[in-house]
Scaffold this active site. Structure first.
Site, PDB file in Angstrom:
ATOM      1  CG  ASP A  40      -1.979  -1.055   1.156  1.00 24.90           C
ATOM      2  OD1 ASP A  40      -2.756  -1.017   0.193  1.00 24.90           O
ATOM      3  OD2 ASP A  40      -2.025  -1.925   2.049  1.00 24.90           O
ATOM      4  CG  ASP A 180      -7.467  -3.349  -0.334  1.00 21.16           C
ATOM      5  OD1 ASP A 180      -7.563  -3.622   0.877  1.00 21.16           O
ATOM      6  OD2 ASP A 180      -6.527  -2.689  -0.803  1.00 21.16           O
ATOM      7  CB  SER A 203      -6.538  -5.626  10.394  1.00 23.17           C
ATOM      8  OG  SER A 203      -6.072  -4.326  10.105  1.00 23.17           O
TER       9      SER A 203
END
Length: 241
Positions: A40, A180, A203
């Site tokens: 990212d 995503d 996460s």
């Protein structure tokens, strides 16, 4: 063969990783059986957060055999495309909202030898990519607003995922459909049922470091169980036409 028939791919984002031991974290993901790694890239302008540069990615590239994708959450991505390809990313994903001449940007990615992806924010309609499908290898439907990890999955995006699946099917091109944001055990089935085949999770995976391989296996199984069968997909495509 259209990408809707592809087996589920689990692509972790390293955003929640321990950056002080990033190489070890990526090796851990590889041993857990993920399909590739998403980086990212945030510039503090297109999104409020800032993350890593190409040198960080390049430093990890020799340590794992997994494919890399760069998700560029940046303004004016054209200026830096080569940096991410040179760092070892085989897929470059740009945001439709961040570039003025999207078709030209996609051509530039392909000319550099990478696969070209486009990401759409939740509020961005599919019409933003309808006329550039010939230059797209991957379509990423954001199921959160980009910029931070750990956000709540937007179930309202499942209708958009389904519409994207049908748009890809009508195009006749083998475009990978990725989602995503907020992907975990409680949400991956909904995204898969809508037609996504690639699932970026951050996460949810890093919370399970001690059982990472089991978590990857569980997510892949949940997606496979929920994925629409060929008959369902053909029916949906005919109805959409």
């Amino acid at each position: 063969m259209n990408s809707t028939a592809s087996p589920p791919r689990i692509v972790p984002s390293v955003l929640p990783a321990d950056f002080s031991r990033l190489g070890d974290e990526c090796r851990l993901l590889e041993r857990a059986g993920v399909d590739r790694i998403q980086w990212d890239v945030m510039d503090g302008v297109f999104v409020p957060n800032m993350t890593m540069g190409p040198d960080v990615i390049a430093s990890v590239r020799p340590l794992v055999d997994l494919g890399f994708e760069a998700h560029l959450m940046v303004e004016e991505p054209d200026r830096m495309l080569r940096h991410w390809v040179d760092a070892g990313c085989e897929i470059i994903i740009v945001h439709a909202e961040a570039t003025r001449h999207l078709h030209r940007t996609l051509d530039a990615v392909r000319e550099l030898g990478a696969r070209a992806g486009v990401a759409l924010n939740p509020a961005t309609p599919l019409s933003a990519v309808e006329h550039v499908l010939d230059g797209i290898d991957l379509l990423l439907v954001m199921t959160v607003n980009p910029g931070w990890g750990g956000q709540r999955y937007l179930a309202s995006m499942e209708a958009k995922i389904s519409a994207a699946r049908d748009l890809i099917a009508r195009s006749g091109r083998d475009i990978e459909l990725e989602v995503d944001g907020g992907i975990g055990r409680g949400t991956i089935a909904g995204a898969a049922r809508a037609g996504a085949t690639t699932f970026c999770a951050g996460s949810a995976l890093f919370r399970e470091r001690a059982h990472l391989a089991e978590e990857v296996t569980a997510l892949r199984a949940l997606a496979a169980q929920a994925a629409p069968g060929p008959a369902s997909h053909d029916k949906d495509t005919k109805e959409a036409a």
